[in-house]
Design a protein around this motif. Structure first.
Motif, mmCIF file in Angstrom:
data_model
loop_
_atom_site.group_PDB
_atom_site.id
_atom_site.type_symbol
_atom_site.label_atom_id
_atom_site.label_comp_id
_atom_site.label_asym_id
_atom_site.label_seq_id
_atom_site.Cartn_x
_atom_site.Cartn_y
_atom_site.Cartn_z
ATOM 1 N N PRO A 136 0.822 -1.219 0.000
ATOM 2 C CA PRO A 136 0.000 0.000 0.000
ATOM 3 C C PRO A 136 0.855 1.269 0.000
ATOM 4 C CG PRO A 136 -0.846 -1.581 1.584
ATOM 5 C CD PRO A 136 0.485 -2.103 1.141
ATOM 6 N N PRO A 137 0.464 2.271 -0.762
ATOM 7 C CA PRO A 137 1.205 3.537 -0.796
ATOM 8 C C PRO A 137 1.200 4.203 0.585
ATOM 9 C CG PRO A 137 -0.365 3.389 -2.618
ATOM 10 C CD PRO A 137 -0.676 2.261 -1.690
ATOM 11 N N GLU A 138 2.250 4.937 0.889
ATOM 12 C CA GLU A 138 2.360 5.646 2.163
ATOM 13 C C GLU A 138 1.239 6.658 2.335
ATOM 14 O OE1 GLU A 138 4.150 6.093 5.079
ATOM 15 O OE2 GLU A 138 4.806 4.043 4.710
ATOM 16 N N ALA A 139 0.679 7.130 1.225
ATOM 17 C CA ALA A 139 -0.378 8.141 1.293
ATOM 18 C C ALA A 139 -1.652 7.598 1.916
ATOM 19 C CB ALA A 139 -0.666 8.687 -0.099
ATOM 20 N N ILE A 140 -1.816 6.259 1.911
ATOM 21 C CA ILE A 140 -3.011 5.666 2.511
ATOM 22 C C ILE A 140 -2.742 5.440 3.992
ATOM 23 C CG2 ILE A 140 -4.633 3.741 2.474
ATOM 24 C CD1 ILE A 140 -3.867 3.222 -0.402
ATOM 25 N N ARG A 141 -3.318 6.279 4.830
ATOM 26 C CA ARG A 141 -3.086 6.162 6.260
ATOM 27 C C ARG A 141 -4.198 6.856 7.045
ATOM 28 N NH1 ARG A 141 2.108 6.760 6.854
ATOM 29 N NH2 ARG A 141 1.984 7.022 9.113
ATOM 30 N N THR A 142 -4.340 6.465 8.277
ATOM 31 C CA THR A 142 -5.307 7.101 9.161
ATOM 32 C C THR A 142 -4.588 8.144 10.014
ATOM 33 O OG1 THR A 142 -4.975 5.516 10.959
ATOM 34 C CG2 THR A 142 -6.643 4.972 9.307
ATOM 35 N N VAL A 143 -5.343 9.119 10.468
ATOM 36 C CA VAL A 143 -4.805 10.100 11.405
ATOM 37 C C VAL A 143 -4.673 9.437 12.773
ATOM 38 C CG1 VAL A 143 -5.226 12.299 12.576
ATOM 39 C CG2 VAL A 143 -5.828 12.028 10.164
ATOM 40 N N THR A 144 -3.546 9.591 13.423
ATOM 41 C CA THR A 144 -3.341 9.003 14.744
ATOM 42 C C THR A 144 -2.996 10.098 15.758
ATOM 43 O OG1 THR A 144 -0.990 8.589 14.361
ATOM 44 C CG2 THR A 144 -2.532 6.820 13.772
ATOM 45 N N HIS A 145 -3.150 9.763 17.032
ATOM 46 C CA HIS A 145 -2.859 10.691 18.116
ATOM 47 C C HIS A 145 -1.965 10.006 19.141
ATOM 48 C CE1 HIS A 145 -5.986 13.692 16.980
ATOM 49 N NE2 HIS A 145 -6.593 12.615 16.490
ATOM 50 N N PRO A 146 -1.047 10.750 19.766
ATOM 51 C CA PRO A 146 -0.217 10.160 20.819
ATOM 52 C C PRO A 146 -1.074 9.641 21.976
ATOM 53 C CG PRO A 146 0.675 12.267 20.101
ATOM 54 C CD PRO A 146 -0.682 12.138 19.476
ATOM 55 N N VAL A 147 -0.665 8.529 22.540
ATOM 56 C CA VAL A 147 -1.396 7.908 23.651
ATOM 57 C C VAL A 147 -0.440 7.693 24.812
ATOM 58 C CG1 VAL A 147 -2.734 5.902 24.389
ATOM 59 C CG2 VAL A 147 -2.950 6.739 22.049
ATOM 60 N N ARG A 148 -0.918 7.948 26.018
ATOM 61 C CA ARG A 148 -0.183 7.619 27.228
ATOM 62 C C ARG A 148 -1.113 6.805 28.130
ATOM 63 N NH1 ARG A 148 3.989 11.270 28.840
ATOM 64 N NH2 ARG A 148 5.142 11.899 26.965
ATOM 65 N N GLU A 149 -0.555 5.819 28.779
ATOM 66 C CA GLU A 149 -1.329 5.010 29.711
ATOM 67 C C GLU A 149 -0.661 5.118 31.072
ATOM 68 O OE1 GLU A 149 -3.492 0.629 29.538
ATOM 69 O OE2 GLU A 149 -1.715 1.018 28.330
ATOM 70 N N ALA A 150 -1.393 5.634 32.058
ATOM 71 C CA ALA A 150 -0.809 5.840 33.382
ATOM 72 C C ALA A 150 -1.884 5.748 34.451
ATOM 73 C CB ALA A 150 -0.132 7.216 33.452
ATOM 74 N N ASP A 151 -1.543 5.120 35.568
ATOM 75 C CA ASP A 151 -2.455 5.014 36.715
ATOM 76 C C ASP A 151 -3.798 4.396 36.331
ATOM 77 O OD1 ASP A 151 -0.582 6.302 38.480
ATOM 78 O OD2 ASP A 151 -1.186 8.219 37.609
ATOM 79 N N GLY A 152 -3.771 3.472 35.351
ATOM 80 C CA GLY A 152 -5.001 2.789 34.961
ATOM 81 C C GLY A 152 -5.905 3.574 34.040
ATOM 82 N N VAL A 153 -5.417 4.698 33.512
ATOM 83 C CA VAL A 153 -6.214 5.542 32.618
ATOM 84 C C VAL A 153 -5.494 5.683 31.282
ATOM 85 C CG1 VAL A 153 -7.216 7.840 32.265
ATOM 86 C CG2 VAL A 153 -7.189 6.827 34.556
ATOM 87 N N VAL A 154 -6.248 5.664 30.193
ATOM 88 C CA VAL A 154 -5.704 5.868 28.851
ATOM 89 C C VAL A 154 -5.964 7.324 28.459
ATOM 90 C CG1 VAL A 154 -5.777 5.186 26.431
ATOM 91 C CG2 VAL A 154 -6.161 3.472 28.217
ATOM 92 N N TRP A 155 -4.882 8.043 28.186
ATOM 93 C CA TRP A 155 -4.956 9.452 27.809
ATOM 94 C C TRP A 155 -4.567 9.608 26.333
ATOM 95 C CZ3 TRP A 155 -5.940 13.144 31.775
ATOM 96 C CH2 TRP A 155 -5.868 12.643 33.083
ATOM 97 N N VAL A 156 -5.286 10.466 25.622
ATOM 98 C CA VAL A 156 -4.967 10.766 24.226
ATOM 99 C C VAL A 156 -4.662 12.254 24.114
ATOM 100 C CG1 VAL A 156 -5.872 10.862 21.863
ATOM 101 C CG2 VAL A 156 -6.352 8.879 23.300
ATOM 102 N N ALA A 157 -3.616 12.580 23.367
ATOM 103 C CA ALA A 157 -3.201 13.974 23.222
ATOM 104 C C ALA A 157 -3.999 14.676 22.135
ATOM 105 C CB ALA A 157 -1.717 14.048 22.890
#
Length: 213
Positions: free
Chosen positions: A93-114
């Protein structure tokens, strides 16, 4: 109150609600997400839309270290790049085919997205552990009114002996993560869950009355 849509961390889920090999819908102020955990345990957050036909990726499935769309099976890596198109197995697949992603942190049992570029790590929840999450058909302002207290910039609110971690799901809806002391026993946990349910009902009543005026 956590109202700034850029440069912040959003608590989108509890770690316990996202076991390995699963995907679930989530939301940040900028839109819907497919939150998923690979078989090896890595958490990723992708925009909830397959670039091919626009199907919600949160309806898809996790296979190994990839997230696959349920419609035509296009598979995406944790960085958002398309890795496989079943209808064309020999194609890279070409590099142009991709989804937008966001940084994720997991801490103290909670999933955080930037959202944007936060200047610091997600807030520490020292001495606290997640109990459960619940959705309220009420905005953060209505929850604050019901609690008689204001949430911090990080979304933390203390009421009725419990701590709540708030996240705006969308207009008029809020995701509430209920936190209790790490050393809380069964009775305290049950009391905390009941207090959170009571506060949610009160906030939803406030929201309805506000909408009616």
């Amino acid at each position: 109150m956590p109202a700034e849509p850029t440069g912040s961390w959003v608590p989108v889920a509890l770690s316990s609600d996202l076991p390995a090999g699963t995907v679930m819908p989530a939301r940040i102020p900028t839109g819907a997400l497919a939150l998923w955990r690979s078989q090896s345990g890595h958490v990723a957050a992708s925009a909830d839309r397959c670039p091919h036909r626009g199907m919600s990726l949160s309806h898809g499935f996790v296979r190994g270290e990839t997230l696959s769309c349920i419609y035509h099976g296009w598979s995406y890596g944790q960085a958002g790049n398309c890795l496989r198109i079943p209808a064309h197995p020999g194609l890279t697949p070409p590099e142009a085919i991709r989804t937008v992603t966001h940084p994720v942190r997991e801490a103290d049992g909670v999933v955080w997205v930037a959202v944007g570029e936060p200047a610091a790590a997600p807030p520490a929840l020292a001495g606290l552990v997640p109990l459960r999450s619940l959705a309220a058909f009420a905005g953060i302002a209505a929850i604050e009114a019901a609690a008689g207290a204001k949430a911090t910039v990080e979304g933390l609110l203390e009421a009725e002996g419990i701590r709540l971690l708030l996240s705006s799901a969308k207009d008029g809806e809020t995701l509430i993560h209920v936190l209790v002391s790490a050393d809380a026993g069964p009775a305290a946990r049950i009391a905390g869950a009941r207090a959170a349910e009571s506060l949610r009902r009160k906030a939803e009543d406030f929201q309805k009355k506000g909408a009616a005026r």
